[in-house]
Motif scaffolding. Structure first.
Motif, PDB file in Angstrom:
ATOM      1  N   SER A 188      13.281   6.799  -8.949  1.00  0.00           N
ATOM      2  CA  SER A 188      13.873   6.152  -7.863  1.00  0.00           C
ATOM      3  C   SER A 188      13.804   4.554  -7.867  1.00  0.00           C
ATOM      4  O   SER A 188      14.334   3.876  -6.914  1.00  0.00           O
ATOM      5  CB  SER A 188      13.115   6.336  -6.439  1.00  0.00           C
ATOM      6  N   ILE A 189      13.003   3.787  -8.830  1.00  0.00           N
ATOM      7  CA  ILE A 189      12.802   2.518  -9.052  1.00  0.00           C
ATOM      8  C   ILE A 189      14.212   1.838  -9.548  1.00  0.00           C
ATOM      9  O   ILE A 189      14.939   2.523 -10.514  1.00  0.00           O
ATOM     10  CB  ILE A 189      11.845   2.059  -9.678  1.00  0.00           C
ATOM     11  N   ILE A 239      14.634   5.023 -12.255  1.00  0.00           N
ATOM     12  CA  ILE A 239      13.330   4.773 -13.291  1.00  0.00           C
ATOM     13  C   ILE A 239      12.293   5.259 -12.544  1.00  0.00           C
ATOM     14  O   ILE A 239      11.850   4.910 -11.690  1.00  0.00           O
ATOM     15  CB  ILE A 239      13.094   3.473 -13.554  1.00  0.00           C
ATOM     16  N   ALA A 240      11.464   6.013 -13.457  1.00  0.00           N
ATOM     17  CA  ALA A 240       9.916   6.394 -12.866  1.00  0.00           C
ATOM     18  C   ALA A 240       9.057   5.269 -13.206  1.00  0.00           C
ATOM     19  O   ALA A 240       9.155   4.339 -13.738  1.00  0.00           O
ATOM     20  CB  ALA A 240       9.636   7.476 -13.552  1.00  0.00           C
ATOM     21  N   ALA A 241       8.102   5.346 -12.257  1.00  0.00           N
ATOM     22  CA  ALA A 241       6.944   4.217 -12.487  1.00  0.00           C
ATOM     23  C   ALA A 241       6.158   4.441 -13.640  1.00  0.00           C
ATOM     24  O   ALA A 241       6.209   5.613 -14.209  1.00  0.00           O
ATOM     25  CB  ALA A 241       6.038   4.736 -11.397  1.00  0.00           C
ATOM     26  N   SER A 291       0.891  -1.356  -0.185  1.00  0.00           N
ATOM     27  CA  SER A 291       0.083   0.072   0.184  1.00  0.00           C
ATOM     28  C   SER A 291       0.682   1.101   0.064  1.00  0.00           C
ATOM     29  O   SER A 291       0.171   2.322  -0.243  1.00  0.00           O
ATOM     30  CB  SER A 291      -1.053  -0.071   1.171  1.00  0.00           C
ATOM     31  N   GLY A 292       2.132   1.064   0.327  1.00  0.00           N
ATOM     32  CA  GLY A 292       2.861   2.231   0.437  1.00  0.00           C
ATOM     33  C   GLY A 292       3.731   2.516  -0.934  1.00  0.00           C
ATOM     34  O   GLY A 292       4.403   3.402  -1.046  1.00  0.00           O
ATOM     35  N   VAL A 293       3.123   1.861  -1.985  1.00  0.00           N
ATOM     36  CA  VAL A 293       3.858   2.021  -3.255  1.00  0.00           C
ATOM     37  C   VAL A 293       3.594   3.411  -3.904  1.00  0.00           C
ATOM     38  O   VAL A 293       4.370   4.052  -4.447  1.00  0.00           O
ATOM     39  CB  VAL A 293       3.350   1.015  -4.220  1.00  0.00           C
ATOM     40  N   LYS A 297       7.704  -0.303  -8.031  1.00  0.00           N
ATOM     41  CA  LYS A 297       8.727  -0.467  -6.974  1.00  0.00           C
ATOM     42  C   LYS A 297       9.805  -1.035  -7.449  1.00  0.00           C
ATOM     43  O   LYS A 297       9.961  -1.847  -8.487  1.00  0.00           O
ATOM     44  CB  LYS A 297       7.960  -1.195  -5.871  1.00  0.00           C
ATOM     45  N   ASN A 298      11.027  -1.239  -6.502  1.00  0.00           N
ATOM     46  CA  ASN A 298      12.162  -2.314  -7.154  1.00  0.00           C
ATOM     47  C   ASN A 298      11.923  -3.465  -7.419  1.00  0.00           C
ATOM     48  O   ASN A 298      10.892  -4.174  -6.620  1.00  0.00           O
ATOM     49  CB  ASN A 298      13.075  -2.053  -5.875  1.00  0.00           C
TER      50      ASN A 298
END
Length: 776
Positions: free
Chosen positions: A26-27, A73-75, A17-19, A99-100
């Motif tokens: 930042s990915i 990398i951006a989402a 849920s914190g994604v 996310k990573n």
């Protein structure tokens, strides 16, 4: 390495849920690549991250343990492309990346077919033996408005782009072919391209035999809409001078058919153009005359129009293309005037005017058909018919105290009919490629020359070129072997002609070196035929002392060329070192001879012409994905050996380009010193130009404000002739081209979905009028 053999869909699921709190840029994506057969780690595998419409985002290579990591990398939704020589290319779709992620082992299968001679670098550029494959980055695509603008951002070695004029050329001259999906196109077609539709650019800096005498080929591989269409406007106009380049384009797609058209109109209208000229004449009686032309402001006015209308049909196996092109220009004024002084006696002076007006109309019909056969075979056929109509009038007068001393009135009407036909066969054989083709061109020219007397000429020129080429590799060494045979034929009514057969071999060696570097050696033997304008058996008066005379007795000549190139790339640094040597025995060059009280200017097969050059291109960037800088320096040494003269000339050419992009803003700067080319007895000087532009882009609209030659108050271009019989030093000036403020407005509207286009492989054109024009 096959182009596409396997595709894997890998959905990326939001697990936390914190994604939503993950910051942009930042990915990180991590993974390990292995051989699917023996499960060994694979080193130096190329890993490229693209958007789903194939725009380059970032890339890297695997280390000794097969591992790679891509960061910042951006989402979003992405495609990961994993490739290596000798393995099948693998596509992984990363949908909803937020996310990573650490991917499972990525397994590559050995390829049954290799991609001929490809060395993939850890960037958006991969090297082949004859070309570079360039995938535009997202920054390049989003900050560009058309295909030429994108080319300026890429800063390719040896290619010069003038963003003010929207022109692209080879530094120092030479034939540059522009293509879209393989078809030879014009500058206006590149202006119609949307950068987001460009999948890649194939930069042929070592083109094969099928490209003829082209030094460089730029082939844009683009997607083709299946439905919908696009429309665009590009307005480029001067605010401080009557100067403009304006362009309009449109395209409609309906399933397998595409209808497109583009139209461009340009104009120049200057009132402060002049030339200064110093001439020395050595006449047959031993007398010498030195005179100086002191120019006064004159009028230059010219208009160009270009219309292209095309229809294209294609399915899985075949493609048909029909194109109608219409080019027209009109030059009402190109007027020089001034005073001619006897340099030994300044009181001996005459008034001089030198006025030229001309027009040209050139319609052409281009028909093309391509068919894909089983077992990786392709057949291509192309036929082009062109009609060229020219009209040129030149008035030259010398007078003193309103008394006419010299009156030259040359009128030339030209008609040229030409046909170009070509067929090509290609066959892939595992890691090898075999190609063969034949190209036939035939032209008929009817010209009328009026200058007190009427000369009518009828000339026919035919050239047929049959060639074969084979590409393969031996261990790490890639090589290309080619050979062709050319038949050249010429005849002119009332004069002798010629018929020659020449052999044209070619060899290319390409070796990747440790790290991201490579070396390439190219050597070939070509041939050049005399131009129809030089073969005319006519005379035209130039001025009170000079006569221009054609020479129908000239013959084709050979061109020997060798070029060595070294390339190095590491992170933000790219270096290109190049050295070349050209030797043209019996080259067709000018010569001047005294005859009575006149100097005859003509052309002939001379002893030889040589050109030695060496240069370096350094490119840095992109720094923080915002700034790129390119610096080029090249030295050229010319040896021109005529039947009665020997000249040497050395020129040092430098060029610097930079672009800075921040959000929606872009800054372009460029500066170059003249590239001075010496041929025969004449040095033709290039342009010492510079520009600075500031732009802003918002959605479909782009606006730029710029200045041409901001650091000088006077634009000039110099020429020099070193003949012992009639030498000169001439400088041409155009005031309006200095500190010219201009504005560019671009608007593009499009709709419809896209898919990869099938490649159209060739197109031909004939833009040589075959007319000889006498001028100073």
């Amino acid at each position: 390495m096959k182009r596409i053999l396997k595709q894997i869909i890998l959905p990326v699921v939001l697990l936390s849920s914190g994604v939503g709190h993950v910051a942009a840029q930042s990915i990180e994506i991590r993974g390990v690549v292995k051989d699917a057969g023996d499960m060994k780690y694979l080193e130096h595998v190329n890993v490229v991250l693209q958007t789903q419409d194939s725009v380059f985002v970032t890339g890297g290579t695997t280390g000794r343990n097969g591992a790679f990591a891509l960061g910042k990398i951006a989402a979003g939704d992405y495609r990961l492309v994993v490739s290596s020589i000798g393995y099948e290319m693998l596509f992984l779709e990363l949908e909803g990346l937020a996310k990573n992620i650490a991917l499972d082992d990525i397994l590559l299968n050995e390829a049954t077919v290799l991609l001929d001679g490809v060395t993939v670098l850890a960037s958006n550029v991969s090297n082949r033996i004859d070309r570079k494959i360039i995938i535009p980055s997202e920054r390049h695509a989003t900050s560009s408005t058309n295909g030429i603008d994108l080319l300026q951002k890429l800063m390719l070695p040896r290619v010069t782009v003038n963003p003010v004029l929207n022109e692209v050329a080879i530094a120092g001259g030479g034939e540059l072919q522009l293509r879209i999906n393989g078809v030879k196109v014009e500058r206006e077609d590149l202006l119609a391209l949307r950068p987001v539709d460009i999948v890649r650019i194939e930069f042929h800096d070592n083109p094969g035999l099928r490209y003829g005498n082209a030094e460089i080929v730029l082939d844009y591989i683009v997607r083709r809409p299946e439905t919908g269409g696009d429309f665009g406007i590009n307005l480029n106009d001067g605010l401080t001078a009557a100067w403009g380049n304006n362009f309009f384009n449109g395209r409609i797609n309906c399933r397998k058919s595409e209808f497109s058209a583009n139209y461009s109109i340009s104009h120049r209208d200057f009132y402060r153009m002049w030339r200064n000229n110093e001439e020395t004449f050595s006449l047959a009686d031993g007398s010498v005359l030195r005179r100086r032309e002191k120019g006064e402001p004159g009028h230059a006015e010219i208009y160009w129009q270009n219309l292209n209308v095309k229809y294209n049909f294609q399915d899985e196996k075949k493609m048909f293309n029909a194109a109608f092109r219409l080019y027209a220009d009109k030059q009402p004024h190109w007027d020089y005037r001034g005073i001619l002084y006897n340099m030994e006696n300044p009181a001996d002076a005459v008034d001089m005017i030198d006025r030229t007006n001309s027009s040209e109309t050139r319609p052409a019909l281009d028909l093309y058909y391509q068919h894909s056969l089983p077992k990786d075979q392709t057949l291509v056929f192309n036929a082009v018919g062109t009609y060229n109509r020219t009209d040129n009038t030149r008035i030259y007068r010398e007078s003193r105290d309103e008394t006419l001393l010299t009156d030259v009135n040359n009128r030339v009407d030209g008609k040229k009919y030409s046909f170009i036909g070509e067929s090509i066969y290609e066959k892939k054989l595992d890691a090898k490629r075999l190609s063969a083709g034949i190209r036939h061109s035939q032209s008929l020219t009817n010209n009328s020359y009026r200058n007190g007397r009427l000369y009518e000429t009828e000339m026919q020129q035919i050239e047929t070129f049959l060639y074969g080429e084979f590409k393969s590799n031996f261990n790490k060494l890639d090589y290309t072997l080619g050979a062709g045979v050319t038949r050249s034929y010429f005849e002119q009514e009332g004069a002798d002609g010629y018929q020659y057969y020449t052999f044209n071999p070619r060899i290319v060696l390409f070796l990747p070196l440790p790290g991201q570097s490579s070396i390439r050696l190219r050597s070939d033997l070509g041939n050049s035929s005399p131009s129809l304008s030089d073969l005319n058996a006519v005379e035209q008066t130039v001025d009170s002392l000079q006569i221009m005379r054609g020479n129908p007795s000239m013959n084709p000549y050979m061109r020997y060329r060798t070029q060595l190139t070294y390339e190095y790339r590491k992170k933000l640094i790219y270096v290109n070192l190049q050295g070349s040597y050209e030797y043209h025995p019996h080259a067709i060059m000018e010569e001047k001879l005294p005859e009575g009280d006149k100097i005859i200017r003509t052309w002939n097969n001379q002893k030889n012409w040589q050109w030695l050059s060496g240069g370096v291109n350094l490119r840095i960037g992109p720094i923080k994905d915002m700034f790129e800088l390119s610096v080029t320096s090249q030295i050229n040494h010319y040896i021109s050996h005529g039947n009665s003269y020997l000249h040497r000339y050395t020129n040092w050419h430098n060029r610097i380009e930079g672009n800075f992009t921040f959000k929606r803003f872009i800054v372009l700067v460029g500066m170059q010193t003249p590239w001075e080319r010496f041929y025969g007895e004449t040095m033709n000087g290039g342009e010492n130009i510079h520009h600075a532009m500031l732009g802003y882009r918002h959605k479909k609209l782009s606006a730029m404000l710029g200045m041409f030659n901001p650091f000088t108050d006077n634009y000039k271009q110099s020429d020099e002739n070193r003949s012992i019989y009639a030498s000169y030093k001439k400088v041409n000036y155009i005031d309006e081209s200095s500190r010219m403020v201009l504005i560019q407005l671009t608007y593009n509207f499009s709709f419809g979905r896209t898919f990869d286009a099938k490649r159209k492989r060739l197109n031909n054109a004939d833009d040589d009028s075959g007319v000889m024009n006498a001028k100073k």
